[in-house]
Scaffold this active site. Sequence first.
Site, PDB file in Angstrom:
ATOM      1  N   ASN A  79       9.652  -6.997 -45.017  1.00 53.61           N
ATOM      2  CA  ASN A  79      10.276  -7.304 -43.732  1.00 53.61           C
ATOM      3  C   ASN A  79      10.056  -8.784 -43.425  1.00 53.61           C
ATOM      4  OD1 ASN A  79      11.109  -7.482 -41.080  1.00 53.61           O
ATOM      5  ND2 ASN A  79       9.380  -6.329 -40.240  1.00 53.61           N
ATOM      6  N   LYS A 110      11.157 -10.435 -41.001  1.00 51.08           N
ATOM      7  CA  LYS A 110      11.172 -10.683 -39.543  1.00 51.08           C
ATOM      8  C   LYS A 110      12.099 -11.866 -39.217  1.00 51.08           C
ATOM      9  CE  LYS A 110       6.470  -8.983 -39.332  1.00 51.08           C
ATOM     10  NZ  LYS A 110       5.420  -8.598 -38.419  1.00 51.08           N
ATOM     11  N   HIS A 139      10.895  -0.739 -35.347  1.00 55.31           N
ATOM     12  CA  HIS A 139       9.724  -1.576 -35.645  1.00 55.31           C
ATOM     13  C   HIS A 139       8.966  -1.814 -34.333  1.00 55.31           C
ATOM     14  CE1 HIS A 139       7.219  -4.963 -36.752  1.00 55.31           C
ATOM     15  NE2 HIS A 139       7.385  -4.587 -38.006  1.00 55.31           N
ATOM     16  N   GLU A 195       7.618  -4.292 -33.056  1.00 51.72           N
ATOM     17  CA  GLU A 195       7.973  -5.501 -32.295  1.00 51.72           C
ATOM     18  C   GLU A 195       9.201  -5.225 -31.425  1.00 51.72           C
ATOM     19  OE1 GLU A 195       8.041  -8.082 -35.698  1.00 51.72           O
ATOM     20  OE2 GLU A 195       5.861  -7.958 -35.809  1.00 51.72           O
ATOM     21  N   GLU A 219       2.959   2.338 -39.221  1.00 52.27           N
ATOM     22  CA  GLU A 219       2.450   0.988 -39.022  1.00 52.27           C
ATOM     23  C   GLU A 219       1.603   0.938 -37.753  1.00 52.27           C
ATOM     24  OE1 GLU A 219       5.014  -2.129 -41.078  1.00 52.27           O
ATOM     25  OE2 GLU A 219       6.030  -1.670 -39.213  1.00 52.27           O
ATOM     26  N   GLY A 235       0.370  -7.992 -38.623  1.00 46.97           N
ATOM     27  CA  GLY A 235       0.266  -9.440 -38.467  1.00 46.97           C
ATOM     28  C   GLY A 235      -1.090  -9.913 -37.971  1.00 46.97           C
ATOM     29  N   SER A 277      -0.595  -5.610 -42.455  1.00 46.58           N
ATOM     30  CA  SER A 277      -1.437  -6.562 -43.200  1.00 46.58           C
ATOM     31  C   SER A 277      -1.717  -6.132 -44.638  1.00 46.58           C
ATOM     32  CB  SER A 277      -2.748  -6.831 -42.442  1.00 46.58           C
ATOM     33  OG  SER A 277      -2.472  -7.383 -41.172  1.00 46.58           O
ATOM     34  N   GLY A 335       4.187 -10.325 -43.441  1.00 44.67           N
ATOM     35  CA  GLY A 335       3.829 -11.691 -43.837  1.00 44.67           C
ATOM     36  C   GLY A 335       3.786 -11.909 -45.344  1.00 44.67           C
TER      37      GLY A 335
HETATM   38  C1  PEP Z   1       5.591  -5.535 -40.505  1.00 46.93           C
HETATM   39  O1  PEP Z   1       6.133  -6.452 -39.929  1.00 46.93           O
HETATM   40  O2  PEP Z   1       6.189  -4.463 -40.633  1.00 46.93           O
HETATM   41  C2  PEP Z   1       4.241  -5.738 -41.036  1.00 46.93           C
HETATM   42  C3  PEP Z   1       3.621  -4.720 -41.556  1.00 46.93           C
HETATM   43  O3  PEP Z   1       3.722  -7.006 -40.946  1.00 46.93           O
HETATM   44  P1  PEP Z   1       2.391  -7.580 -41.675  1.00 46.93           P
HETATM   45  O4  PEP Z   1       2.417  -7.091 -43.086  1.00 46.93           O
HETATM   46  O5  PEP Z   1       2.508  -9.044 -41.558  1.00 46.93           O
HETATM   47  O6  PEP Z   1       1.236  -7.009 -40.926  1.00 46.93           O
END
Ligand code: PEP
Length: 251
Positions: free
Chosen positions: A9, A11, A95, A97, A167, A173, A212, A234
């Site tokens: 992803n 983003k 998601h 966010e 998640e 993040g 992460s 990320g």
């Molecule tokens: C995500 O945006 O779905 C995600 C898991 O981000 P990160 O891996 O950066 O925590």
Amino acid sequence: MRRPLVAGNWKMHGTRASVAELIKGLHALALPEGVEVAVFPPSLYINNVLAGLEGKSIAVGAQNCAAEPAQGALTGEVASSQLADAGCTLVLVGHSERRQILGESDELLVRKFAAAQASGLTPVLCIGETLEQREAGQTIEVVNRQLGSVMDVLGVEVFARAVVAYEPVWAIGTGLTATPEQAQEVHAAIRAQLDAEDAEVARGVRILYGGSVKAANAVELFGMPDIDGGLIGGASLNADEFGAICRAAGN
Ligand code: PEP
């Protein structure tokens, strides 16, 4: 046997130049047999990524779609039918966010999920608890509610053509990762919720872990019985790191 899926992803990251660099890096990756790989660029760059990855077995998805499948007067949105027309095969739905920052409700997400499937896209339904909810012991209740909101309206069978991504919001993040045992406990609960309605659907659905994930922790996470790959934020912006995570899913 469920085929692992590793999905990146991106983003709201990228410029024409950095996206071109990332495409080049992805092209050069040696990807493992038996692992499905997908990337979710910002919609502005979907066409570039589709063209740039032609011939490489990496699917391209969108990070969001409108709640209605058809084109129409809805300024700023992208219809699932347009994403399918462009060549996308997947779309993220819910998601954290979008749930938290943009206020997307379970009810709206049910409509987006249905719109995605109506256009032939595979929805990746993202669910997960906040830190406060985890600390209050509400993790399973929260994911059951988020998953249940789709199941109650559309039926369990829609998950035969969907992916679920667990998640934990506190791990996205932040550099904090759920331990493999913490993640496994929630993945098992998600599968049990589906199993109570339809054992075959529950056995077949892929449940990804996100939060992460890096090459350094992917092997342990993907080694858990109910973790079928990852949704990577990320770390998916670095082609080599992303490739290493894909290879971890092939182990
Ligand atoms: C995500 O945006 O779905 C995600 C898991 O981000 P990160 O891996 O950066 O925590």
